[in-house]
Design an enzyme around this catalytic site. Structure first.
Site, PDB file in Angstrom:
ATOM      1  CD  GLU A 292      55.266 -18.451  27.166  1.00 32.17           C
ATOM      2  OE1 GLU A 292      54.590 -17.735  27.920  1.00 32.17           O
ATOM      3  OE2 GLU A 292      55.958 -17.992  26.228  1.00 32.17           O
ATOM      4  CE  LYS A 358      55.636 -13.775  30.969  1.00 25.03           C
ATOM      5  NZ  LYS A 358      55.133 -13.896  29.583  1.00 25.03           N
ATOM      6  CB  CYS A 412      57.609 -15.287  27.093  1.00 26.67           C
ATOM      7  SG  CYS A 412      57.048 -14.517  25.546  1.00 26.67           S
TER       8      CYS A 412
END
Length: 537
Positions: A292, A358, A412
């Site tokens: 990321e 995401k 994440c």
């Protein structure tokens, strides 16, 4: 300990508040990666004893009165210790941000402690002053932990159950009950010393029995974990080979001022580097992985990047990289909304053949809750580079690429949500890219990585994790780390995921057993409270 029990029961006002703050802070030492588990057995009885002596109120103060303050103070101490590492992000910009760090951490801890305050108040409504009262408090505390993991998108860092996962053996029980189920267990056993003191005329053996049962539960947890680790065969897959790059990209802190040419130079160099004389570079690799924020710019601003990536990749290989992605309406030349924080799959033709955006964003970090309200004061976002990210579609987490087993993509923060990862039934392994560089020098990256390992155990799938500055590693389906790169090391790591295990109990039943246990806890609390009232009459 009798003195401590009596002090807690008789305390009130600011003395009781201060005692509970200290007790909560002590309990906070049990979080990953500190794991001072004995602290739970000292801290949580103080909460029980303070509720024993709490004043009963009428009206709205039955909820937002002394019992609430008891749980709130304990939670405030716990979460201040548990979340202190978030302050490391304030050092990135320095200056006035350092002044804001202490009140920001205290405010966040207070906000989350509200859940524990409500749990304490509700438990006090059913308080029985008998041994069943720890079931009452543990039940409502587990419900509060579930709520903070789901309300307003959720913030499930440092759930109490993680305290009982310090070793590979102790992690294994989450394959059966999950981390929320382990939270109920942790709360129950941590409160058992409250049944030892004060004596109240009971025999020592009777007072010690619950505590010995708690020790037995931990022993059984260790025994189950040992048997599972020794009795389970984890087999590496032969159809996929990944190279994970840990590039130490810090340009993400200044999203709008990146030199894409120099950054691509570094990433390409690291990707094809030889780590030892036997290293073949990318020759035997099917997938190259950049974490990321490794590309903190839009590819449209440097289209040559795709061509350079295509020239690097061997035939049939694919790059999986974290990158921002803009959304456009058909025929439009300007973006139609905020960008996505995405994973892009790029093939040897330099084409983006798949992507995942995401979907579970970090409140205040990646999107601004109540944005219309803050906009009145000119506040659009609290992080640099963009005005926030758009929410992706959680149903698209499962990625299926050519000649690749399907895998579950989690960016994440998304790896934290136990039982809510997406289409786990169709996935063969978990794929997690992250950037924890905001928190370098703190316990945050290690804590985040530990949470991710527990997801692997719960689901019975291996985990592939690429982090910008660490921790980059691979695990087997039992959560054991099979290969890793040290934090703050610029390097590459070649790994293979393992075959998925047979479906775990948790992956099949999720939290239905926990729901049944919580209902049982509520029923026990009601019966115990009524019995206690009848005896007083």
């Amino acid at each position: 300990m009798t003195w401590l029990a009596e002090t807690a029961m008789l305390s009130h006002g600011w003395r009781r508040f201060g005692l509970l703050l200290l007790a909560g802070a002590l309990a906070g030492l049990s979080i990953p990666p500190l794991f001072v588990v004995p602290a739970l057995f000292v801290a949580f009885p103080i909460w029980v004893w303070c509720l024993d002596g709490a004043e009963r109120q009428r009206g709205w103060r039955r909820i937002l009165g002394p019992a609430f303050n008891i749980g709130f103070a304990f939670g405030w101490g716990y979460f201040t210790v548990a979340f202190h590492w978030l302050g490391a992000a304030f050092f990135v910009d320095g200056g006035i941000m350092l002044v804001l760090m202490p009140p920001a951490i205290l405010a966040l801890a207070a906000l989350i402690a509200f859940f524990w305050g409500v749990a304490s108040a509700l438990a006090h409504l059913f308080w029985s002053h008998g041994p069943w009262r720890i079931v009452t408090l543990a039940t409502f505390l587990t419900m509060a932990e579930w709520a903070r993991g789901h309300v307003l998108t959720g913030f499930p860092f440092d759930l109490l159950g993680y305290a009982l996962t310090p070793t590979d053996e102790m992690m294994q029980i989450t394959a059966v009950i999950g981390v929320y189920g382990l939270t109920l267990v942790a709360a129950l056993i941590a409160m058992t010393p409250a049944l030892i003191w004060p004596a109240d005329g009971r025999s020592l053996s009777r007072r010690l029995l619950p505590f010995f049962i708690a020790i037995g539960v931990i022993a059984a947890q260790l025994g189950y974990g040992h048997n599972r680790l020794t009795g389970t065969v984890a087999t590496e897959r032969s159809d996929i080979a990944l190279r994970l790059v840990q590039p130490l990209v810090y340009e993400h802190t200044d999203f709008g001022n990146v030199d894409p040419v120099a950054l691509i130079d570094r990433l390409l160099m690291l990707s094809d580097m030889r780590m030892d004389p036997t290293d073949q570079g990318l020759a035997d690799i099917t997938h190259l992985v950049w974490p990321e924020s490794s590309l903190p710019f839009f590819l449209a601003t440097y289209p040559e990047a795709l061509a350079r990536i295509a020239r690097l990749l061997p035939d049939g290989a694919t790059l999986l990289t974290g990158a921002p992605r803009q959304q456009y309406e058909p025929g439009a030349t300007e973006p139609s909304g905020p960008p996505y924080n995405s994973v892009l799959a790029i093939d040897t033709n330099g084409e983006v053949i798949a992507s995942y955006d995401k979907s579970h964003l970090v409140p205040f970090g990646e999107f601004l809750p109540f944005g219309a309200f803050f906009a009145q004061f000119g506040v659009k976002q609290f992080v640099p580079g963009t005005e926030g990210w758009a929410h992706g579609d959680a149903r698209r987490r499962l990625m299926s690429l050519p000649a690749t087993p399907p895998f579950l993509t989690l960016i994440c923060y998304e790896i934290l949500f136990s039982g809510d990862l997406g289409d786990t039934a169709g996935a063969q392994f978990l794929f997690n890219i992250t950037n924890d560089a905001w928190f370098d020098g703190s316990i945050g990256p290690a804590q985040h990585a530990h949470h991710a390992r527990v997801r692997a155990v719960e689901e019975g799938m291996s985990l592939i994790r690429a982090a910008n500055s660490g921790l980059t590693f691979a695990t087997d389906p039992l959560g054991r780390i099979t290969a890793e790169i040290a934090p703050q090391q610029m390097a590459a790591l070649d790994v293979r995921p393992h075959e998925r295990l047979a479906a775990t109990v948790f992956s099949q039943l999720r939290y239905w057993p926990l729901l049944i246990a919580l209902v049982a806890g509520l029923l026990i609390s009601v019966v115990a409270a009524r019995s206690g009232r009848r005896r007083r009459i």
